[in-house]
Design a protein around this motif. Sequence first.
Motif, PDB file in Angstrom:
ATOM      1  N   VAL A 278     -22.976  -5.034 -32.658  1.00 60.07           N
ATOM      2  CA  VAL A 278     -22.830  -4.276 -31.425  1.00 60.07           C
ATOM      3  C   VAL A 278     -24.129  -4.320 -30.627  1.00 60.07           C
ATOM      4  CG1 VAL A 278     -22.480  -1.968 -30.469  1.00 60.07           C
ATOM      5  CG2 VAL A 278     -21.061  -2.782 -32.369  1.00 60.07           C
ATOM      6  N   GLY A 279     -23.992  -4.574 -29.319  1.00 58.73           N
ATOM      7  CA  GLY A 279     -25.142  -4.533 -28.446  1.00 58.73           C
ATOM      8  C   GLY A 279     -25.366  -5.837 -27.705  1.00 58.73           C
ATOM      9  N   TYR A 280     -26.496  -5.881 -27.020  1.00 59.04           N
ATOM     10  CA  TYR A 280     -26.870  -7.043 -26.227  1.00 59.04           C
ATOM     11  C   TYR A 280     -27.485  -8.107 -27.129  1.00 59.04           C
ATOM     12  CZ  TYR A 280     -29.460  -9.919 -22.870  1.00 59.04           C
ATOM     13  OH  TYR A 280     -29.962 -10.968 -22.148  1.00 59.04           O
ATOM     14  N   GLY A 281     -27.146  -9.352 -26.882  1.00 56.92           N
ATOM     15  CA  GLY A 281     -27.726 -10.453 -27.651  1.00 56.92           C
ATOM     16  C   GLY A 281     -27.588 -11.746 -26.895  1.00 56.92           C
ATOM     17  N   LYS A 282     -27.970 -12.827 -27.544  1.00 54.86           N
ATOM     18  CA  LYS A 282     -27.880 -14.151 -26.945  1.00 54.86           C
ATOM     19  C   LYS A 282     -27.251 -15.111 -27.947  1.00 54.86           C
ATOM     20  CE  LYS A 282     -31.767 -13.846 -23.715  1.00 54.86           C
ATOM     21  NZ  LYS A 282     -33.071 -14.435 -23.292  1.00 54.86           N
ATOM     22  N   SER A 283     -26.275 -15.852 -27.454  1.00 57.89           N
ATOM     23  CA  SER A 283     -25.682 -16.909 -28.263  1.00 57.89           C
ATOM     24  C   SER A 283     -26.250 -18.247 -27.799  1.00 57.89           C
ATOM     25  CB  SER A 283     -24.152 -16.904 -28.136  1.00 57.89           C
ATOM     26  OG  SER A 283     -23.762 -17.223 -26.817  1.00 57.89           O
ATOM     27  N   PRO A 300     -26.191 -15.056 -22.619  1.00 59.71           N
ATOM     28  CA  PRO A 300     -26.335 -13.648 -23.016  1.00 59.71           C
ATOM     29  C   PRO A 300     -24.965 -12.988 -23.129  1.00 59.71           C
ATOM     30  CG  PRO A 300     -26.812 -13.891 -20.691  1.00 59.71           C
ATOM     31  CD  PRO A 300     -26.563 -15.280 -21.212  1.00 59.71           C
ATOM     32  N   PHE A 301     -24.873 -11.925 -23.923  1.00 60.70           N
ATOM     33  CA  PHE A 301     -23.608 -11.223 -24.097  1.00 60.70           C
ATOM     34  C   PHE A 301     -23.890  -9.775 -24.453  1.00 60.70           C
ATOM     35  CE2 PHE A 301     -24.721 -12.639 -28.339  1.00 60.70           C
ATOM     36  CZ  PHE A 301     -24.473 -11.523 -29.107  1.00 60.70           C
ATOM     37  N   PHE A 302     -22.849  -8.940 -24.329  1.00 60.98           N
ATOM     38  CA  PHE A 302     -22.902  -7.563 -24.819  1.00 60.98           C
ATOM     39  C   PHE A 302     -21.614  -7.318 -25.583  1.00 60.98           C
ATOM     40  CE2 PHE A 302     -22.656  -3.011 -25.028  1.00 60.98           C
ATOM     41  CZ  PHE A 302     -23.986  -2.607 -25.122  1.00 60.98           C
ATOM     42  N   TYR A 303     -21.752  -7.124 -26.889  1.00 59.69           N
ATOM     43  CA  TYR A 303     -20.596  -6.913 -27.757  1.00 59.69           C
ATOM     44  C   TYR A 303     -20.415  -5.412 -27.969  1.00 59.69           C
ATOM     45  CZ  TYR A 303     -17.409  -7.383 -31.711  1.00 59.69           C
ATOM     46  OH  TYR A 303     -16.319  -7.304 -32.535  1.00 59.69           O
ATOM     47  N   SER A 304     -19.196  -4.922 -27.698  1.00 55.83           N
ATOM     48  CA  SER A 304     -18.957  -3.482 -27.726  1.00 55.83           C
ATOM     49  C   SER A 304     -17.840  -3.126 -28.690  1.00 55.83           C
ATOM     50  CB  SER A 304     -18.591  -2.973 -26.330  1.00 55.83           C
ATOM     51  OG  SER A 304     -18.203  -1.614 -26.377  1.00 55.83           O
ATOM     52  N   ASP A 305     -18.029  -1.994 -29.400  1.00 50.64           N
ATOM     53  CA  ASP A 305     -16.969  -1.439 -30.238  1.00 50.64           C
ATOM     54  C   ASP A 305     -16.319  -0.232 -29.574  1.00 50.64           C
ATOM     55  OD1 ASP A 305     -19.038   0.328 -30.417  1.00 50.64           O
ATOM     56  OD2 ASP A 305     -19.085   0.431 -32.606  1.00 50.64           O
ATOM     57  N   ARG A 306     -16.575  -0.039 -28.273  1.00 50.14           N
ATOM     58  CA  ARG A 306     -15.957   1.066 -27.531  1.00 50.14           C
ATOM     59  C   ARG A 306     -14.762   0.597 -26.711  1.00 50.14           C
ATOM     60  NH1 ARG A 306     -20.344   5.412 -26.024  1.00 50.14           N
ATOM     61  NH2 ARG A 306     -21.874   5.047 -27.659  1.00 50.14           N
ATOM     62  N   LEU A 307     -14.465  -0.701 -26.738  1.00 54.88           N
ATOM     63  CA  LEU A 307     -13.345  -1.263 -26.012  1.00 54.88           C
ATOM     64  C   LEU A 307     -12.320  -1.808 -27.006  1.00 54.88           C
ATOM     65  CD1 LEU A 307     -15.415  -3.226 -23.352  1.00 54.88           C
ATOM     66  CD2 LEU A 307     -14.381  -0.971 -23.071  1.00 54.88           C
ATOM     67  N   LEU A 308     -11.196  -2.267 -26.490  1.00 53.20           N
ATOM     68  CA  LEU A 308     -10.169  -2.895 -27.300  1.00 53.20           C
ATOM     69  C   LEU A 308      -9.844  -4.266 -26.731  1.00 53.20           C
ATOM     70  CD1 LEU A 308      -7.592   0.003 -27.900  1.00 53.20           C
ATOM     71  CD2 LEU A 308      -9.180  -0.970 -29.571  1.00 53.20           C
ATOM     72  N   ASN A 375     -23.458  -7.564 -18.979  1.00 54.36           N
ATOM     73  CA  ASN A 375     -24.298  -7.550 -20.171  1.00 54.36           C
ATOM     74  C   ASN A 375     -25.237  -6.350 -20.197  1.00 54.36           C
ATOM     75  OD1 ASN A 375     -23.229 -10.022 -21.082  1.00 54.36           O
ATOM     76  ND2 ASN A 375     -24.628 -11.141 -19.741  1.00 54.36           N
ATOM     77  N   TYR A 376     -24.916  -5.317 -19.415  1.00 54.17           N
ATOM     78  CA  TYR A 376     -25.845  -4.201 -19.253  1.00 54.17           C
ATOM     79  C   TYR A 376     -25.358  -2.905 -19.909  1.00 54.17           C
ATOM     80  CZ  TYR A 376     -27.590  -7.493 -15.825  1.00 54.17           C
ATOM     81  OH  TYR A 376     -28.066  -8.629 -15.221  1.00 54.17           O
ATOM     82  N   GLY A 377     -24.319  -2.978 -20.736  1.00 52.95           N
ATOM     83  CA  GLY A 377     -23.888  -1.798 -21.452  1.00 52.95           C
ATOM     84  C   GLY A 377     -22.455  -1.398 -21.151  1.00 52.95           C
ATOM     85  N   VAL A 378     -22.082  -0.229 -21.692  1.00 51.81           N
ATOM     86  CA  VAL A 378     -20.712   0.287 -21.584  1.00 51.81           C
ATOM     87  C   VAL A 378     -20.741   1.689 -20.997  1.00 51.81           C
ATOM     88  CG1 VAL A 378     -18.615   0.882 -22.853  1.00 51.81           C
ATOM     89  CG2 VAL A 378     -19.976  -1.072 -23.551  1.00 51.81           C
ATOM     90  N   VAL A 379     -19.780   1.966 -20.122  1.00 53.20           N
ATOM     91  CA  VAL A 379     -19.637   3.290 -19.520  1.00 53.20           C
ATOM     92  C   VAL A 379     -18.314   3.892 -19.982  1.00 53.20           C
ATOM     93  CG1 VAL A 379     -19.349   4.579 -17.379  1.00 53.20           C
ATOM     94  CG2 VAL A 379     -21.049   2.756 -17.516  1.00 53.20           C
ATOM     95  N   ASP A 380     -18.359   5.157 -20.436  1.00 54.07           N
ATOM     96  CA  ASP A 380     -17.164   5.923 -20.779  1.00 54.07           C
ATOM     97  C   ASP A 380     -17.013   7.050 -19.758  1.00 54.07           C
ATOM     98  OD1 ASP A 380     -16.778   4.499 -23.284  1.00 54.07           O
ATOM     99  OD2 ASP A 380     -18.507   5.635 -24.010  1.00 54.07           O
ATOM    100  N   ALA A 381     -15.800   7.243 -19.293  1.00 58.68           N
ATOM    101  CA  ALA A 381     -15.554   8.282 -18.292  1.00 58.68           C
ATOM    102  C   ALA A 381     -14.250   8.996 -18.600  1.00 58.68           C
ATOM    103  CB  ALA A 381     -15.506   7.678 -16.888  1.00 58.68           C
ATOM    104  N   ALA A 382     -14.206  10.282 -18.245  1.00 58.85           N
ATOM    105  CA  ALA A 382     -12.993  11.070 -18.459  1.00 58.85           C
ATOM    106  C   ALA A 382     -12.925  12.184 -17.430  1.00 58.85           C
ATOM    107  CB  ALA A 382     -12.968  11.654 -19.869  1.00 58.85           C
ATOM    108  N   LEU A 383     -11.691  12.537 -17.048  1.00 53.44           N
ATOM    109  CA  LEU A 383     -11.413  13.644 -16.141  1.00 53.44           C
ATOM    110  C   LEU A 383     -10.248  14.429 -16.711  1.00 53.44           C
ATOM    111  CD1 LEU A 383     -11.616  15.177 -13.400  1.00 53.44           C
ATOM    112  CD2 LEU A 383     -10.012  13.475 -12.492  1.00 53.44           C
ATOM    113  N   ALA A 384     -10.364  15.753 -16.708  1.00 52.08           N
ATOM    114  CA  ALA A 384      -9.275  16.591 -17.219  1.00 52.08           C
ATOM    115  C   ALA A 384      -9.042  17.747 -16.252  1.00 52.08           C
ATOM    116  CB  ALA A 384      -9.603  17.123 -18.602  1.00 52.08           C
ATOM    117  N   LEU A 385      -7.770  17.996 -15.953  1.00 50.23           N
ATOM    118  CA  LEU A 385      -7.357  19.128 -15.131  1.00 50.23           C
ATOM    119  C   LEU A 385      -6.606  20.102 -16.029  1.00 50.23           C
ATOM    120  CD1 LEU A 385      -6.045  17.176 -12.010  1.00 50.23           C
ATOM    121  CD2 LEU A 385      -8.339  18.098 -12.400  1.00 50.23           C
TER     122      LEU A 385
END
Length: 774
Positions: A278-283, A300-308, A375-385
């Motif tokens: 997980v994270g930024y790296g280079k192949s 360069p790449f960013f591998y994330s475990d927060r996505l599917l 390649n600059y990271g992951v953003v998580d967002a949520a809205l609840a009413l």
Amino acid sequence: MSPRRAVHHRVFLIIFFVLIALTAGNSFSSEVVPLKIILNSVDMGESLVVMTEGGDVLVPLDEIKKTRLREGLGSVEEYGGERYISLKSIKGLEFSVNEKDVSVEITADPYLFKEEVVDLSYKRSYEVTYTKANSAFLNYNFFYDTGDDSIDFSTEVGVRLGDYLGTSTFDYLKDQESNNLVRLMTTVTRDYREDLRTLDVGDFTALSGPLGTATLQGGVMFSKNYEIDPYFLQFPPLSFRGALTAPSVVDVYVDDQLVRTERLQPGEFELSNIPSIVGYGKSKIVIRDVFGKETTVTNPFFYSDRLLRKGLSEYSYSLGFVREDFGEKSFNYGKLALQGFHRYGFSEKLLGGFTLEASGGLISAGPTASFLLSNYGVVDAALALSNSEGKSGYGTFLNYFFKSRNFTASVSYKALSRYFSNLTTSPTDDKTAVLFSASAGMAFIRFGTITAQYSASRPYESADTSRYGLLYDRNISSRTNIFATASKTEEEGGPDSNEFFLGFHIYFGANTSGNLSYANNGGDVTRTAAIQRNLPLGTGYGYRAQIDNSADRTDINVGADYQNDYGFYGVNYRDADGDQRAQFTVAGGIGYIDRTTFVSRPITDSFAKVKLDGLEGVRVRYFNNEVGRTDKNGSVIIPVINSYRDNRIDIEKDDIPIEYAISTVKKYINPPLRSGSVVVFDVRKIQALSGKIYVIEDGVKVPVEFSVMTVILKDKTLEGLVGKDGEFYIENVPSGSYSGQVFYKESVCRFDLEVPESAEVFVDAGEVICAVEK
């Protein structure tokens, strides 16, 4: 083709090419010529091609289909009743006829080839057995404290029947204030391993999302469960695309580590599921073609475990009654609640979904999303009413995460309106209007790792607080480590609080380590020295000793633990400012599988029974760690193995007597959650049966020679060999009476065979007479 024919063939072609040159510009009909086809430096073999008067070369359609060229390229022409592809008609393809090598050399652009996809994900090199045996277990833990004369006795019982697992936990506490037996969690679980789904009926923990809450419920929960198959690739893969003009060797590097070498053919290619962290790296892809040319491509790449992965879903839906007074009352359920979340991979960079909580007059719901910032990271967002008790509110959540080999950063922001509510928060409760946190860390090869942290909380009613922190960690050697933390907390209307901690850790070997530390909390200084030895995986002991010294007191805490195949036993003594007490712990488990009951340490995961058909004293290993020897029945229990994962179990072949044969000494099993497995190693005793077989001809015994004999058992047929003078040899025929046959002079000769009982390796059956079938 013979050398002489090859010479004649070459001479013929040279004459043919000369004739073409002499008759250039004149009328000349097409000719069928055998030529070797070289496609992008790959020898495709010899074929009959048509050379036209216009300088075109027609290759048989069937030969084109044998290559990796895409279908539908070029125009199809008829010649002599056969179908050919015109090379001139294919855009992006060049060719020339080589008179010396008697070949047509073709160079095609990479896009003309079918794409070659190479999956670099982990592939099992062994066969796995997915076990599913009926089993049961009972765990117990007894704890006694002399300080308050308290007894805490807890138990857990579990039963596995096929795909279903039922578990229940209980706790009994007796002290100066209470004497209470309480039921904790009772659940029946059904795993659908093929679909990676789980159904829970009973007590469970329900989740919704970052703006929701976790609740204990009694009811039904259905969820997608990727833990059922940890080898399943659920996250967006790291892939690389390229194109080759010639056969090449491709080396794949990730962060300068070689992960795979592949041999690829000309054309476009994709290397998918490249192993990464997980994270930024280079192949880095290093390509060396057959001509020695080397090309390096870095991505360069960013591998994330927060996505599917695109098209995958993750969800959990529950309907149940919220548990109240958990740990104090056995059956106290409150309001009925619906709770859940659903997330879907819309692309490799976008995950979207929603959360939901509802109960009586409450409803709280809203969208969620996670997306990759290149390649600059992951953003998580949520809205609840939300709406509860006639009051509406909203909540927002935003989180950013980045990680590389030398740098990590995260920022989190959460805001709730005054009347926002969920299953555990009502509109009138005090809540945090804004909660903000951020951290950044940098790793230096020689200096160590340093991390800065900041957080701020702004409640509606309580005092605002801010906290600043600095963390430092460095490995001095392979056995020593130093770490330090410093923080400052500011509270509105109150005094600031400063904390400092400095620690030194050393590993002595043999599971033994020590610690020295200094802590200053607002002027209160505590110095600590500790040493401990961790318990081994198998039978053995551990201990710990710690002294805490401050200005007005010295605390001592010492203890020792021991575990064997039958349980865990611990004793601890503590003197805290004159409060002296001793504590005793006894814990263990009882398991049942395959009509066998056994006593062991607490059974915290799955377990297995290994069987070797009555062979005693054979060593059994679990991932190369010896777990025991088989008993007089040829069995041994492995008390803890990993659920859902491949578990390697070996037996020591040197412990197998020479008169026994075994097909394999190593097996892999993958059990369901907290289940028992029966692992059978097919060990059979080798017992050779020999004798002589005859046929009666004209009243004279004649040996049957150089034939094959068969003996018919109940469930199978065994074969043996017959040699000179009628001597036969056949293995593993159990004692008893059998019929059989042997071939004699192209006829079937039948016989009856009596096999005596014997413990010997070689058994003499004596003379056997067969009768020729008429």
